[in-house]
Design an enzyme around this catalytic site. Structure first.
Site, PDB file in Angstrom:
ATOM      1  N   HIS A   1      29.227  20.939  27.341  1.00  0.00           N
ATOM      2  CA  HIS A   1      29.970  21.308  28.544  1.00  0.00           C
ATOM      3  C   HIS A   1      30.352  23.293  27.455  1.00  0.00           C
ATOM      4  CE1 HIS A   1      28.879  19.630  31.811  1.00  0.00           C
ATOM      5  NE2 HIS A   1      30.023  18.708  31.564  1.00  0.00           N
TER       6      HIS A   1
HETATM    7 ZN   LIG Z   1      29.506  14.063  32.237  1.00  0.00          ZN
END
Ligand SMILES: [Zn+2]
Length: 388
Positions: free
Chosen positions: A137
Site C-alpha cells: 500500500h
Molecule cells: Zn492485506
C-alpha cells in the site's frame, strides 16, 4: 536436477522482536506486530525445516538510504526517520511509528531485494522473504495501510537501476487487499505486469476496478480481479484461468508474488474463508507456470496476513509446494463454513474482465471469438431497434 534445487528463505530475528505497536488491542494498528514473524519462525523450527538441505536461510541485504530514494521521496523518508528518532508518531491514520520503524522498514526492503536478487542470479530456484512491515500500500510520498516502504516496488526499481536488469517482471498480488501502492509505480510501464486478486466492496465500490487496465504503453499490463467478500477454497483459483494464459503469452523473466495471507478464514482484517490448502494449490500452480515460462524464477514477498494461528501453516503450505511435497492441512482448518460459494458472481467478473482484456491479449481474443460474434449481433439489433 531436483537434488540441486534450492529454496532460499529470508529470515532475521529483528522482524520477530522489533516495531511493536504501542496501542492496546484490539485495534487495526495492533495486528501488524512482531508475533506474525515469531510464530512463523517458531513453527518452522518445530517442524525442523532447516534440517532440509534444499532449504537455505538468507539474510536481508544491507541497503542504504539512496536505495530507498529510488522508490520514495526524500521528505517522506526523512519523516519516518525523524519520527523514529523521537520514538513515536503517526503517519496517515493507519501507521504507527516506534523507535525501530525506520530501521525495520529499511531492513524489510533489504529482505525483499535479497529474495529476488538471489533468484535472478540463479543462486536459489525460488525464495520467500519473511519480512515486515508489509509494503504493497505504500506510496512514493507516504505510507498507507500498515505499510511504510514499498518493498516490492523498491526491489524492482533497484533491479532496474543498480543491476541494470531490464527484463519483464510479473507481480501477482494475492493479498486480500488491492496493492494500491505497487500499481501506481508501474501503471504505464509495459515491462512490469501487475495482477491483483482482492476483496472488493461491490456496494460502495472501491479501488482496483476491472477497468483499471494501465495507461499508455502499459495498457493491459495492470489486471484487477476483484472478488466478493466471503470466498471459500473452491472459489479462490478461478483467477488463474485468466492469469495462466497471460503469463504464457507475456513470458516474463521473473514472477514476484505479493504474498498476503489475509484471505485466511481466521484473519482479523480480511473477510474471506480460505484455508492454507488454497495457498498450497496456488503455489503448486504458479510454480509450474514459472518453470514453463521463466526457468522457475519465483519469489514470494510477505505482505499482509494477521492470523497468528494461520500464518505459520500458510507459509508452510507455500514451502511444501515449492519443495514439490504433499501438504496435509491442520485438523482445525477442517470446519464447515456457514457461508456459501461465491462462484456464480466470480464467473461473471471473470467473463467481464476477459472481455476487457481481449483487446490486449491474443490468447484471450481467441478464447472469446464466439462471444464477440454474439455481441456484434446484439449491437446490430440495438442499431436496428434504435433506427426504427
Ligand atoms: Zn492485506
Amino acid at each position: 536436477m531436483s537434488q540441486n534445487k534450492k529454496i532460499g528463505i529470508v529470515v532475521d530475528k529483528d522482524f520477530a522482536i522489533k516495531n511493536f505497536p504501542p496501542y492496546p488491542r484490539p485495534i487495526f494498528f495492533s495486528y501488524e506486530n512482531p508475533y506474525r514473524i515469531k510464530f512463523i519462525l517458531d513453527y518452522l523450527e518445530k517442524i525442523k525445516l532447516w534440517e532440509n538441505n534444499t532449504v537455505i536461510k538468507l539474510s536481508p541485504k544491507n541497503v542504504n538510504e539512496s536505495i530507498i530514494e529510488l522508490a520514495h521521496t526524500k521528505y517522506y523518508i526523512d519523516t519516518v526517520k525523524r519520527l523514529s528518532s523521537y520514538g513515536s508518531g503517526i503517519i496517515d491514520d493507519e501507521i504507527f511509528i516506534t523507535k525501530d520503524t525506520y530501521y525495520l522498514a529499511k531492513k524489510a526492503i533489504g529482505g525483499a531485494i535479497e529474495a529476488v536478487e538471489k533468484v535472478i542470479k540463479k543462486e536459489v530456484n525460488q525464495s520467500i522473504a519473511l519480512i515486515r512491515p508489509p509494503g504493497h500500500h505504500a506510496l512514493r510520498e507516504k505510507g498507507s495501510g500498515l505499510c511504510i516502504f514499498n518493498n516490492i516496488a523498491n526491489t524492482i526499481l533497484y533491479l532496474r537501476k543498480e543491476l541494470n536488469y531490464k527484463k519483464k517482471i510479473v507481480i501477482v498480488d494475492i493479498d486480500d487487499h488491492f496493492g494500491d501502492g505497487i500499481v501506481q509505480y508501474f501503471y504505464s510501464d509495459p515491462s512490469v505486469l501487475y495482477f491483483s486478486i482482492h476483496e472488493f466492496d461491490f456496494v460502495e465500490n472501491d479501488m482496483g476496478f476491472i477497468n483499471e487496465l494501465g495507461e499508455g504503453e502499459g495498457l493491459g499490463k495492470t489486471i484487477n480481479f476483484p472478488i466478493p467478500a466471503g470466498i471459500i477454497d473452491n472459489d479462490f483459483l478461478v483467477f488463474m484461468d485468466i492469469l495462466e494464459p497471460i503469463l504464457k503469452e507475456y513470458k516474463p523473466d521473473l514472477i514476484i508474488v505479493a504474498a498476503g495471507f489475509d484471505m485466511y478464514f481466521a484473519d482479523p482484517v480480511g473477510n474471506c474463508y480460505l484455508t492454507s490448502i488454497s495457498y498450497f494449490r496456488f503455489t503448486e500452480k504458479i510454480l509450474k507456470i514459472a518453470e514453463e515460462v521463466c526457468e522457475g524464477k519465483l519469489a514470494f514477498i510477505l505482505e499482509g496476513g494477521y492470523s497468528l494461528i494461520g500464518l505459520p501453516f500458510c507459509i508452510n503450505a507455500v514451502i511444501k509446494a515449492l519443495l514439490n511435497k504433499e501438504y496435509e492441512q491442520p485438523l482445525f482448518e477442517k470446519v464447515e463454513f456457514l457461508n456459501e460459494s461465491k462462484m456464480e458472481k466470480i464467473i461473471k467478473i471473470k467473463s467481464k474482465l476477459e472481455d476487457l482484456l481481449k483487446n490486449y491479449w491474443t490468447v484471450l481474443k481467441n478464447n472469446s471469438k464466439k462471444k464477440n460474434k454474439i455481441s456484434f449481433i446484439q449491437i446490430q439489433l440495438i442499431l436496428v431497434h434504435n433506427s426504427v
